[in-house]
Design a protein around this motif. Structure first.
Motif, PDB file in Angstrom:
ATOM      1  N   LEU A 114       0.830  -1.203   0.000  1.00  0.00           N
ATOM      2  CA  LEU A 114       0.000   0.000   0.000  1.00  0.00           C
ATOM      3  C   LEU A 114       0.866   1.256   0.000  1.00  0.00           C
ATOM      4  CD1 LEU A 114      -2.773   1.371   0.202  1.00  0.00           C
ATOM      5  CD2 LEU A 114      -2.608   1.145   2.688  1.00  0.00           C
ATOM      6  N   ILE A 115       1.902   1.261   0.836  1.00  0.00           N
ATOM      7  CA  ILE A 115       2.797   2.422   0.907  1.00  0.00           C
ATOM      8  C   ILE A 115       3.505   2.622  -0.425  1.00  0.00           C
ATOM      9  CG2 ILE A 115       4.898   3.307   1.982  1.00  0.00           C
ATOM     10  CD1 ILE A 115       3.968   2.015   4.588  1.00  0.00           C
ATOM     11  N   LEU A 116       3.984   1.531  -1.028  1.00  0.00           N
ATOM     12  CA  LEU A 116       4.687   1.633  -2.307  1.00  0.00           C
ATOM     13  C   LEU A 116       3.758   2.139  -3.413  1.00  0.00           C
ATOM     14  CD1 LEU A 116       6.827  -1.636  -2.239  1.00  0.00           C
ATOM     15  CD2 LEU A 116       7.571   0.699  -1.767  1.00  0.00           C
ATOM     16  N   LYS A 117       2.512   1.685  -3.397  1.00  0.00           N
ATOM     17  CA  LYS A 117       1.566   2.122  -4.423  1.00  0.00           C
ATOM     18  C   LYS A 117       1.164   3.583  -4.236  1.00  0.00           C
ATOM     19  CE  LYS A 117      -0.462  -2.356  -5.648  1.00  0.00           C
ATOM     20  NZ  LYS A 117      -0.170  -2.259  -7.087  1.00  0.00           N
ATOM     21  N   LEU A 118       1.136   4.044  -2.990  1.00  0.00           N
ATOM     22  CA  LEU A 118       0.804   5.452  -2.750  1.00  0.00           C
ATOM     23  C   LEU A 118       1.839   6.377  -3.389  1.00  0.00           C
ATOM     24  CD1 LEU A 118      -0.475   5.497   0.945  1.00  0.00           C
ATOM     25  CD2 LEU A 118      -1.780   6.007  -1.119  1.00  0.00           C
ATOM     26  N   GLY A 119       3.087   5.920  -3.445  1.00  0.00           N
ATOM     27  CA  GLY A 119       4.121   6.718  -4.078  1.00  0.00           C
ATOM     28  C   GLY A 119       3.918   6.885  -5.572  1.00  0.00           C
ATOM     29  N   GLN A 120       3.093   6.025  -6.179  1.00  0.00           N
ATOM     30  CA  GLN A 120       2.826   6.079  -7.613  1.00  0.00           C
ATOM     31  C   GLN A 120       1.390   6.504  -7.915  1.00  0.00           C
ATOM     32  OE1 GLN A 120       3.761   2.093  -8.866  1.00  0.00           O
ATOM     33  NE2 GLN A 120       5.948   2.316  -8.500  1.00  0.00           N
ATOM     34  N   ILE A 121       0.762   7.154  -6.953  1.00  0.00           N
ATOM     35  CA  ILE A 121      -0.659   7.441  -7.101  1.00  0.00           C
ATOM     36  C   ILE A 121      -0.930   8.478  -8.187  1.00  0.00           C
ATOM     37  CG2 ILE A 121      -0.888   9.357  -5.461  1.00  0.00           C
ATOM     38  CD1 ILE A 121      -3.407   7.821  -4.389  1.00  0.00           C
ATOM     39  N   LEU A 122       0.080   9.287  -8.556  1.00  0.00           N
ATOM     40  CA  LEU A 122      -0.111  10.263  -9.621  1.00  0.00           C
ATOM     41  C   LEU A 122       0.300   9.714 -10.987  1.00  0.00           C
ATOM     42  CD1 LEU A 122       0.929  13.700  -8.055  1.00  0.00           C
ATOM     43  CD2 LEU A 122      -1.344  12.755  -8.425  1.00  0.00           C
ATOM     44  N   ASP A 123       0.606   8.438 -11.064  1.00  0.00           N
ATOM     45  CA  ASP A 123       0.924   7.831 -12.357  1.00  0.00           C
ATOM     46  C   ASP A 123      -0.347   7.355 -13.066  1.00  0.00           C
ATOM     47  OD1 ASP A 123       3.590   8.316 -12.092  1.00  0.00           O
ATOM     48  OD2 ASP A 123       4.061   6.347 -11.264  1.00  0.00           O
ATOM     49  N   ALA A 124      -1.156   6.587 -12.366  1.00  0.00           N
ATOM     50  CA  ALA A 124      -2.478   6.141 -12.849  1.00  0.00           C
ATOM     51  C   ALA A 124      -2.405   5.227 -14.061  1.00  0.00           C
ATOM     52  CB  ALA A 124      -3.395   7.330 -13.157  1.00  0.00           C
ATOM     53  N   GLY A 125      -1.209   4.908 -14.547  1.00  0.00           N
ATOM     54  CA  GLY A 125      -1.085   3.966 -15.658  1.00  0.00           C
ATOM     55  C   GLY A 125      -1.101   4.618 -17.021  1.00  0.00           C
ATOM     56  N   PHE A 126      -0.031   5.342 -17.360  1.00  0.00           N
ATOM     57  CA  PHE A 126       0.022   6.054 -18.633  1.00  0.00           C
ATOM     58  C   PHE A 126      -0.131   5.109 -19.830  1.00  0.00           C
ATOM     59  CE2 PHE A 126       2.725   7.239 -22.257  1.00  0.00           C
ATOM     60  CZ  PHE A 126       2.073   8.382 -22.679  1.00  0.00           C
ATOM     61  N   ASP A 127       0.603   4.000 -19.836  1.00  0.00           N
ATOM     62  CA  ASP A 127       0.568   3.078 -20.980  1.00  0.00           C
ATOM     63  C   ASP A 127      -0.853   2.617 -21.285  1.00  0.00           C
ATOM     64  OD1 ASP A 127       3.267   3.347 -21.067  1.00  0.00           O
ATOM     65  OD2 ASP A 127       3.722   1.408 -20.158  1.00  0.00           O
ATOM     66  N   GLN A 128      -1.542   2.184 -20.251  1.00  0.00           N
ATOM     67  CA  GLN A 128      -2.903   1.679 -20.432  1.00  0.00           C
ATOM     68  C   GLN A 128      -3.836   2.761 -20.958  1.00  0.00           C
ATOM     69  OE1 GLN A 128      -5.011   1.005 -16.821  1.00  0.00           O
ATOM     70  NE2 GLN A 128      -6.561  -0.313 -17.753  1.00  0.00           N
ATOM     71  N   ILE A 129      -3.814   3.925 -20.328  1.00  0.00           N
ATOM     72  CA  ILE A 129      -4.760   4.977 -20.694  1.00  0.00           C
ATOM     73  C   ILE A 129      -4.450   5.536 -22.077  1.00  0.00           C
ATOM     74  CG2 ILE A 129      -5.629   7.266 -20.071  1.00  0.00           C
ATOM     75  CD1 ILE A 129      -5.186   6.486 -17.146  1.00  0.00           C
ATOM     76  N   TYR A 130      -3.172   5.741 -22.372  1.00  0.00           N
ATOM     77  CA  TYR A 130      -2.804   6.313 -23.671  1.00  0.00           C
ATOM     78  C   TYR A 130      -3.236   5.404 -24.821  1.00  0.00           C
ATOM     79  CZ  TYR A 130      -0.034   8.525 -27.328  1.00  0.00           C
ATOM     80  OH  TYR A 130       0.369   9.145 -28.479  1.00  0.00           O
ATOM     81  N   ILE A 131      -3.173   4.101 -24.593  1.00  0.00           N
ATOM     82  CA  ILE A 131      -3.560   3.149 -25.643  1.00  0.00           C
ATOM     83  C   ILE A 131      -5.076   3.029 -25.755  1.00  0.00           C
ATOM     84  CG2 ILE A 131      -3.544   0.689 -26.239  1.00  0.00           C
ATOM     85  CD1 ILE A 131      -0.670   0.625 -25.076  1.00  0.00           C
ATOM     86  N   MET A 132      -5.784   3.115 -24.639  1.00  0.00           N
ATOM     87  CA  MET A 132      -7.205   2.800 -24.639  1.00  0.00           C
ATOM     88  C   MET A 132      -8.118   4.018 -24.766  1.00  0.00           C
ATOM     89  SD  MET A 132      -7.369  -0.242 -21.738  1.00  0.00           S
ATOM     90  CE  MET A 132      -9.029  -0.716 -22.201  1.00  0.00           C
ATOM     91  N   TYR A 133      -7.623   5.216 -24.425  1.00  0.00           N
ATOM     92  CA  TYR A 133      -8.558   6.340 -24.410  1.00  0.00           C
ATOM     93  C   TYR A 133      -8.704   6.975 -25.789  1.00  0.00           C
ATOM     94  CZ  TYR A 133      -5.125  10.273 -24.334  1.00  0.00           C
ATOM     95  OH  TYR A 133      -4.163  11.200 -24.636  1.00  0.00           O
ATOM     96  N   ASN A 134      -9.670   7.888 -25.913  1.00  0.00           N
ATOM     97  CA  ASN A 134      -9.946   8.590 -27.163  1.00  0.00           C
ATOM     98  C   ASN A 134     -10.573   9.938 -26.812  1.00  0.00           C
ATOM     99  OD1 ASN A 134     -12.993   8.011 -26.990  1.00  0.00           O
ATOM    100  ND2 ASN A 134     -12.086   5.953 -27.001  1.00  0.00           N
ATOM    101  N   VAL A 135     -10.792  10.753 -27.832  1.00  0.00           N
ATOM    102  CA  VAL A 135     -11.279  12.116 -27.606  1.00  0.00           C
ATOM    103  C   VAL A 135     -12.599  12.131 -26.834  1.00  0.00           C
ATOM    104  CG1 VAL A 135     -11.997  14.250 -28.731  1.00  0.00           C
ATOM    105  CG2 VAL A 135     -10.093  12.933 -29.671  1.00  0.00           C
ATOM    106  N   GLN A 136     -13.464  11.150 -27.092  1.00  0.00           N
ATOM    107  CA  GLN A 136     -14.786  11.145 -26.453  1.00  0.00           C
ATOM    108  C   GLN A 136     -14.724  10.978 -24.937  1.00  0.00           C
ATOM    109  OE1 GLN A 136     -13.950   9.527 -29.228  1.00  0.00           O
ATOM    110  NE2 GLN A 136     -15.709   9.048 -30.553  1.00  0.00           N
ATOM    111  N   VAL A 137     -13.628  10.427 -24.426  1.00  0.00           N
ATOM    112  CA  VAL A 137     -13.568  10.150 -22.986  1.00  0.00           C
ATOM    113  C   VAL A 137     -12.498  10.986 -22.283  1.00  0.00           C
ATOM    114  CG1 VAL A 137     -14.492   7.822 -23.186  1.00  0.00           C
ATOM    115  CG2 VAL A 137     -12.019   8.180 -23.364  1.00  0.00           C
ATOM    116  N   TYR A 138     -11.985  12.033 -22.928  1.00  0.00           N
ATOM    117  CA  TYR A 138     -10.997  12.902 -22.282  1.00  0.00           C
ATOM    118  C   TYR A 138     -11.503  13.424 -20.937  1.00  0.00           C
ATOM    119  CZ  TYR A 138      -7.571  13.342 -26.077  1.00  0.00           C
ATOM    120  OH  TYR A 138      -6.577  13.110 -27.000  1.00  0.00           O
TER     121      TYR A 138
END
Length: 308
Positions: A231-255
């Motif tokens: 939990l502590i380790l994940k809190l340190g990455q809480i502002l990452d949110a998963g760039f790879d996943q979101i950049y590949i899956m998102y589109n203009v409609q869901v910005y």
């Protein structure tokens, strides 16, 4: 004389573990080269960096916080922060609990073949790239010819735009992330469960405790330190949110619900070659993550489970 003796003794102690230190050396070199030395580049967050002039010759920003102010004054700042925090917290909450439950269930399985089969099936997605996972998601969730929408239309319903709907997209992100990492997370908790002293289960059994009681009073307390550590380790990455996943899956409609700090920086900072802005936002994320880790560790130490 006494100090020389202490240094000699310490050197002999280190030398006696020279093989272990040699094994540790590649990891130290990796972090020194790829983690710590790039931190020097954070200086461009305070400069108007010009790639032709280089780091040293590029002029300093006036004022020094100009790029941080640009990010803060942007109309996207609070929506980006909200989306980043929400997606990270959803992944944190819905990602940890299934891993704990799966590990607990696997620890209770006595048929070794079935246990290994389930472990293999659940942790294999961890090694798939997000491009492959997006392809799988599109095959199931596509509005035009996705398998689920074919079933929905076959039953007389209307197709659901899972991948382009603001109402569904965050759920798709969290669900796909949980599916990808649940098996890998379960391995960590399963290793912690196997390290629990078996005599504790025997004592609980002699006191008349059933399987559920033993899980609640022995298993969960036994892996509490691992849960808090992750939990502590994940809190340190809480502002990452998963760039790879979101950049590949998102589109203009869901910005509106999917655009996070990293994707905005990629579009406005890196694509427009505004490296100073990108560095400033990266430094901002690091400071926030560091503060969260320190705070979480101090709270955990009050329960006797701090990392340091």
């Amino acid at each position: 004389m006494q100090r020389t003796y202490a240094l000699t003794r310490k050197f002999k102690l280190i030398w006696s573990f020279r093989v272990l230190y040699a094994m540790l050396l590649p990891g130290l070199v990796y972090y020194a080269v790829y983690r710590y030395s790039p931190m020097f580049g954070a200086i461009i967050a305070f400069k108007n960096y010009n790639i032709m002039l280089g780091v040293f010759d590029s002029p300093w920003a006036d004022p020094w916080y100009a790029h941080f102010k640009t990010f803060y004054d942007s109309s996207y700042f609070f929506p980006l922060l909200r989306n980043t925090f929400l997606i990270s917290i959803y992944k944190l909450l819905f990602g940890m609990i299934p891993g704990i439950l799966l590990a607990t269930l696997l620890s209770e399985v006595r048929l070794r073949f079935f246990k290994r089969f389930v472990q293999t099936v659940t942790y294999l997605p961890h090694f798939l790239s997000w491009i492959i996972i997006y392809g799988i998601a599109a095959a199931f969730l596509s509005e035009a010819d996705g398998l689920i929408n074919l079933w929905v239309k076959g039953l007389g319903g209307d197709a659901i735009s899972f991948l382009t709907s603001t109402a569904w997209f965050r759920s798709i992100l969290v669900a796909s992330d949980v599916w990808k990492d649940i098996g890998w997370t379960a391995i960590i908790y399963l290793a912690a469960i196997t390290s629990i002293d078996p005599t504790l289960y025997e004592a609980a059994r002699m006191d008349g405790a059933g399987r559920m009681r033993m899980i609640w009073h022995v298993t969960f307390p036994g892996i509490r330190h691992v849960i808090i550590l992750l939990l502590i380790l994940k809190l340190g990455q809480i502002l990452d949110a998963g760039f790879d996943q979101i950049y590949i899956m998102y589109n203009v409609q869901v910005y509106e619900v999917a655009d996070i700090i990293d994707t905005w920086v990629f579009r406005t900072g890196l694509e427009e070659l505004n490296f100073s802005l990108a560095a400033a936002v990266g430094l901002f994320k690091s400071v926030v993550g560091f503060a969260l880790v320190i705070t979480a560790n101090r709270i955990a130490r009050k329960w006797g489970e701090g990392v340091w």
